[in-house]
Design a protein around this motif. Structure first.
Motif, PDB file in Angstrom:
ATOM      1  N   THR A  55       1.386  -2.392  -3.301  1.00 30.37           N
ATOM      2  CA  THR A  55       2.001  -3.501  -1.938  1.00 30.37           C
ATOM      3  C   THR A  55       2.787  -2.722  -2.134  1.00 30.37           C
ATOM      4  O   THR A  55       3.369  -1.842  -3.747  1.00 30.37           O
ATOM      5  CB  THR A  55       1.697  -4.708  -1.841  1.00 30.37           C
ATOM      6  OG1 THR A  55       2.511  -5.374  -3.112  1.00 30.37           O
ATOM      7  CG2 THR A  55       0.474  -5.488  -2.747  1.00 30.37           C
ATOM      8  N   GLU A  56       3.409  -2.522  -1.256  1.00 29.05           N
ATOM      9  CA  GLU A  56       4.780  -1.880  -0.939  1.00 29.05           C
ATOM     10  C   GLU A  56       6.155  -2.652  -1.964  1.00 29.05           C
ATOM     11  O   GLU A  56       7.007  -2.020  -1.959  1.00 29.05           O
ATOM     12  CB  GLU A  56       5.209  -2.333   0.003  1.00 29.05           C
ATOM     13  CG  GLU A  56       6.501  -0.985   0.603  1.00 29.05           C
ATOM     14  CD  GLU A  56       7.064  -1.339   2.634  1.00 29.05           C
ATOM     15  OE1 GLU A  56       8.399  -0.465   2.518  1.00 29.05           O
ATOM     16  OE2 GLU A  56       7.002  -2.100   3.218  1.00 29.05           O
ATOM     17  N   ALA A  57       5.958  -3.895  -2.319  1.00 24.89           N
ATOM     18  CA  ALA A  57       6.300  -4.693  -3.051  1.00 24.89           C
ATOM     19  C   ALA A  57       6.245  -4.599  -4.741  1.00 24.89           C
ATOM     20  O   ALA A  57       7.468  -3.762  -5.437  1.00 24.89           O
ATOM     21  CB  ALA A  57       6.375  -6.219  -2.490  1.00 24.89           C
TER      22      ALA A  57
ATOM     23  N   ALA B 149       2.218   6.215  -5.442  1.00 22.42           N
ATOM     24  CA  ALA B 149       3.128   5.933  -4.870  1.00 22.42           C
ATOM     25  C   ALA B 149       3.994   5.339  -7.010  1.00 22.42           C
ATOM     26  O   ALA B 149       4.693   5.499  -8.134  1.00 22.42           O
ATOM     27  CB  ALA B 149       3.485   4.827  -4.713  1.00 22.42           C
ATOM     28  N   ILE B 150       2.969   3.940  -7.308  1.00 18.94           N
ATOM     29  CA  ILE B 150       3.602   2.985  -8.571  1.00 18.94           C
ATOM     30  C   ILE B 150       2.899   3.735 -10.020  1.00 18.94           C
ATOM     31  O   ILE B 150       3.850   4.077 -10.715  1.00 18.94           O
ATOM     32  CB  ILE B 150       2.732   2.412  -8.796  1.00 18.94           C
ATOM     33  CG1 ILE B 150       3.123   0.897  -7.212  1.00 18.94           C
ATOM     34  CG2 ILE B 150       2.794   0.869  -9.775  1.00 18.94           C
ATOM     35  CD1 ILE B 150       2.479   0.024  -6.684  1.00 18.94           C
ATOM     36  N   ALA B 151       2.261   4.555 -10.001  1.00 18.07           N
ATOM     37  CA  ALA B 151       1.804   5.426 -10.814  1.00 18.07           C
ATOM     38  C   ALA B 151       2.914   6.786 -11.302  1.00 18.07           C
ATOM     39  O   ALA B 151       3.378   7.381 -11.805  1.00 18.07           O
ATOM     40  CB  ALA B 151       0.355   6.652 -10.912  1.00 18.07           C
ATOM     41  N   ALA B 152       3.928   7.505 -10.121  1.00 19.00           N
ATOM     42  CA  ALA B 152       4.407   8.307 -10.198  1.00 19.00           C
ATOM     43  C   ALA B 152       6.120   7.948 -10.552  1.00 19.00           C
ATOM     44  O   ALA B 152       6.328   8.344 -11.608  1.00 19.00           O
ATOM     45  CB  ALA B 152       4.377   9.096  -9.007  1.00 19.00           C
ATOM     46  N   ALA B 153       5.960   6.329  -9.494  1.00 17.75           N
ATOM     47  CA  ALA B 153       7.341   6.131 -10.016  1.00 17.75           C
ATOM     48  C   ALA B 153       7.371   5.128 -11.928  1.00 17.75           C
ATOM     49  O   ALA B 153       8.588   5.649 -12.307  1.00 17.75           O
ATOM     50  CB  ALA B 153       7.495   4.632  -9.408  1.00 17.75           C
TER      51      ALA B 153
END
Length: 102
Positions: free
Chosen positions: A24-26, A71-75
């Motif tokens: 999720t975005e969160a 996005a989470i993987a990159a973060a």
């Protein structure tokens, strides 16, 4: 253990494994905040890697496109890279003293 092995272990231990639920975005915002904090710490040590900045940019771009899994993987990759650069800066701060001058 050699420094390169420690860096590899640190990186492997913090990179996201595929999760069972949709991100999720969160989830993204939490991962990005952790990565950004580590990146700022590395920058404060004057040892911020350019690949960390690139990974943060990739995370933002994926999130802007609505792909929160990517996005989470990159973060998480950015966080791992930032932590590795912090480790490098910390160990090298004292390692030079152990060098023998010939």
């Amino acid at each position: 253990m050699k420094r390169s092995c420690l860096l590899a272990i640190l990186f492997a231990s913090t990179v996201a494994l595929p999760s069972a639920h949709a991100a999720t975005e969160a989830d993204y915002k939490a991962a990005y905040a952790a990565a950004e904090a580590a990146s700022k710490e590395a920058a404060g040590m004057r040892n911020q890697w350019t690949v960390t900045v690139s990974a943060l940019a990739a995370a933002r771009k994926a999130a802007d496109g609505g792909d929160f899994d990517r996005a989470i993987a990159a973060a998480k990759e950015a966080e791992a890279l930032a932590k590795a650069s912090i480790f490098q800066a910390t160990t090298e701060k004292e390692a030079w003293k152990a060098m023998e001058i010939r």
